[in-house]
Motif scaffolding. Sequence first.
Motif, PDB file in Angstrom:
ATOM      1  N   HIS A  97      11.774   0.865   7.767  1.00 49.90           N
ATOM      2  CA  HIS A  97      11.297   0.235   6.535  1.00 49.90           C
ATOM      3  C   HIS A  97      12.426   0.118   5.515  1.00 49.90           C
ATOM      4  O   HIS A  97      13.473   0.745   5.652  1.00 49.90           O
ATOM      5  CB  HIS A  97      10.151   1.063   5.926  1.00 49.90           C
ATOM      6  CG  HIS A  97      10.585   2.450   5.531  1.00 49.90           C
ATOM      7  ND1 HIS A  97      10.588   3.505   6.407  1.00 49.90           N
ATOM      8  CD2 HIS A  97      11.049   2.944   4.355  1.00 49.90           C
ATOM      9  CE1 HIS A  97      11.029   4.588   5.782  1.00 49.90           C
ATOM     10  NE2 HIS A  97      11.324   4.280   4.538  1.00 49.90           N
ATOM     11  N   HIS A  99      13.173  -0.283   0.965  1.00 46.33           N
ATOM     12  CA  HIS A  99      12.672   0.266  -0.301  1.00 46.33           C
ATOM     13  C   HIS A  99      12.751  -0.724  -1.455  1.00 46.33           C
ATOM     14  O   HIS A  99      11.989  -0.637  -2.399  1.00 46.33           O
ATOM     15  CB  HIS A  99      13.461   1.528  -0.683  1.00 46.33           C
ATOM     16  CG  HIS A  99      13.555   2.503   0.426  1.00 46.33           C
ATOM     17  ND1 HIS A  99      14.493   2.393   1.408  1.00 46.33           N
ATOM     18  CD2 HIS A  99      12.785   3.572   0.738  1.00 46.33           C
ATOM     19  CE1 HIS A  99      14.311   3.369   2.292  1.00 46.33           C
ATOM     20  NE2 HIS A  99      13.285   4.092   1.917  1.00 46.33           N
ATOM     21  N   HIS A 148      15.855   1.960   7.008  1.00 50.50           N
ATOM     22  CA  HIS A 148      16.003   3.192   7.776  1.00 50.50           C
ATOM     23  C   HIS A 148      14.662   3.682   8.311  1.00 50.50           C
ATOM     24  O   HIS A 148      13.614   3.124   8.004  1.00 50.50           O
ATOM     25  CB  HIS A 148      16.666   4.284   6.915  1.00 50.50           C
ATOM     26  CG  HIS A 148      15.745   4.923   5.923  1.00 50.50           C
ATOM     27  ND1 HIS A 148      16.004   6.152   5.354  1.00 50.50           N
ATOM     28  CD2 HIS A 148      14.554   4.524   5.408  1.00 50.50           C
ATOM     29  CE1 HIS A 148      15.032   6.473   4.534  1.00 50.50           C
ATOM     30  NE2 HIS A 148      14.140   5.513   4.540  1.00 50.50           N
ATOM     31  N   HIS A 162      11.773  11.520  -3.409  1.00 46.63           N
ATOM     32  CA  HIS A 162      12.279  10.177  -3.682  1.00 46.63           C
ATOM     33  C   HIS A 162      12.166   9.879  -5.169  1.00 46.63           C
ATOM     34  O   HIS A 162      11.080  10.018  -5.745  1.00 46.63           O
ATOM     35  CB  HIS A 162      11.468   9.117  -2.924  1.00 46.63           C
ATOM     36  CG  HIS A 162      11.543   9.248  -1.437  1.00 46.63           C
ATOM     37  ND1 HIS A 162      12.011   8.245  -0.619  1.00 46.63           N
ATOM     38  CD2 HIS A 162      11.208  10.267  -0.619  1.00 46.63           C
ATOM     39  CE1 HIS A 162      11.966   8.648   0.634  1.00 46.63           C
ATOM     40  NE2 HIS A 162      11.484   9.868   0.673  1.00 46.63           N
TER      41      HIS A 162
HETATM   42 FE   LIG Z   1      12.470   5.507   3.242  1.00 44.51          FE
END
Ligand SMILES: [Fe+2]
Length: 205
Positions: A97, A99, A148, A162
């Motif tokens: 995926h 971001h 990633h 995150h």
């Molecule tokens: Fe990620």
Amino acid sequence: MARDEFVLDTPAVHAFVLDVCAAIEGAVSSSEACEAIRPRFAALLADPQWLPARYQEAAAESGMGGGIGQWLLYRAGDGSLSLFSLVVPPQAQTPVHDHLAWGLVGLYRGTQEEDVYAKRGDTLELVERRTLRPGDFYALIPPRDDIHRVRTTSPVTSVSIHLLTNDTGCVWRHAYDPESGEEKPFRSGYVNASCKHGGRRESDI
Ligand SMILES: [Fe+2]
């Protein structure tokens, strides 16, 4: 505009977000902001007290699949910043995926192996495989290293923290088939928060 949401409403999170916002305001670029935030982010990863156990638990039903839990801790009302934990059970792995936002990502508990991909025309190339241990973190500044997947290599769930400059669980981003490179629209959601205020379309990002 929606109000800022402190889902984890503690002095530690308020102080962290305040420092992060000051660093972003005082920086002229995303890389400079990341540099300024690094010491504060490292301290957060090193603090065993601030993250309650519930935000370190897997989630049976989740947008990531595999019991992977994405727990919202804080998000800005204008969708410009979010702080969340990503909990990946032993042996489970995320989809490949992206971001679509810059920020910092680091490991809080467990160990992970991460595969980083780069787009090569219509296909994906695996460009790096790295091992992450608690306290390891990196600045994510797309498009570099933005695609990633991670898998947990420890016998306990891995928990990564995150800090990204979008409402990551609610924006439409992409999941990829690493073999064919095919991309699909992907919105992970959060285990503990809705996307009624978020959900900007891909074209708005
Ligand atoms: Fe990620």
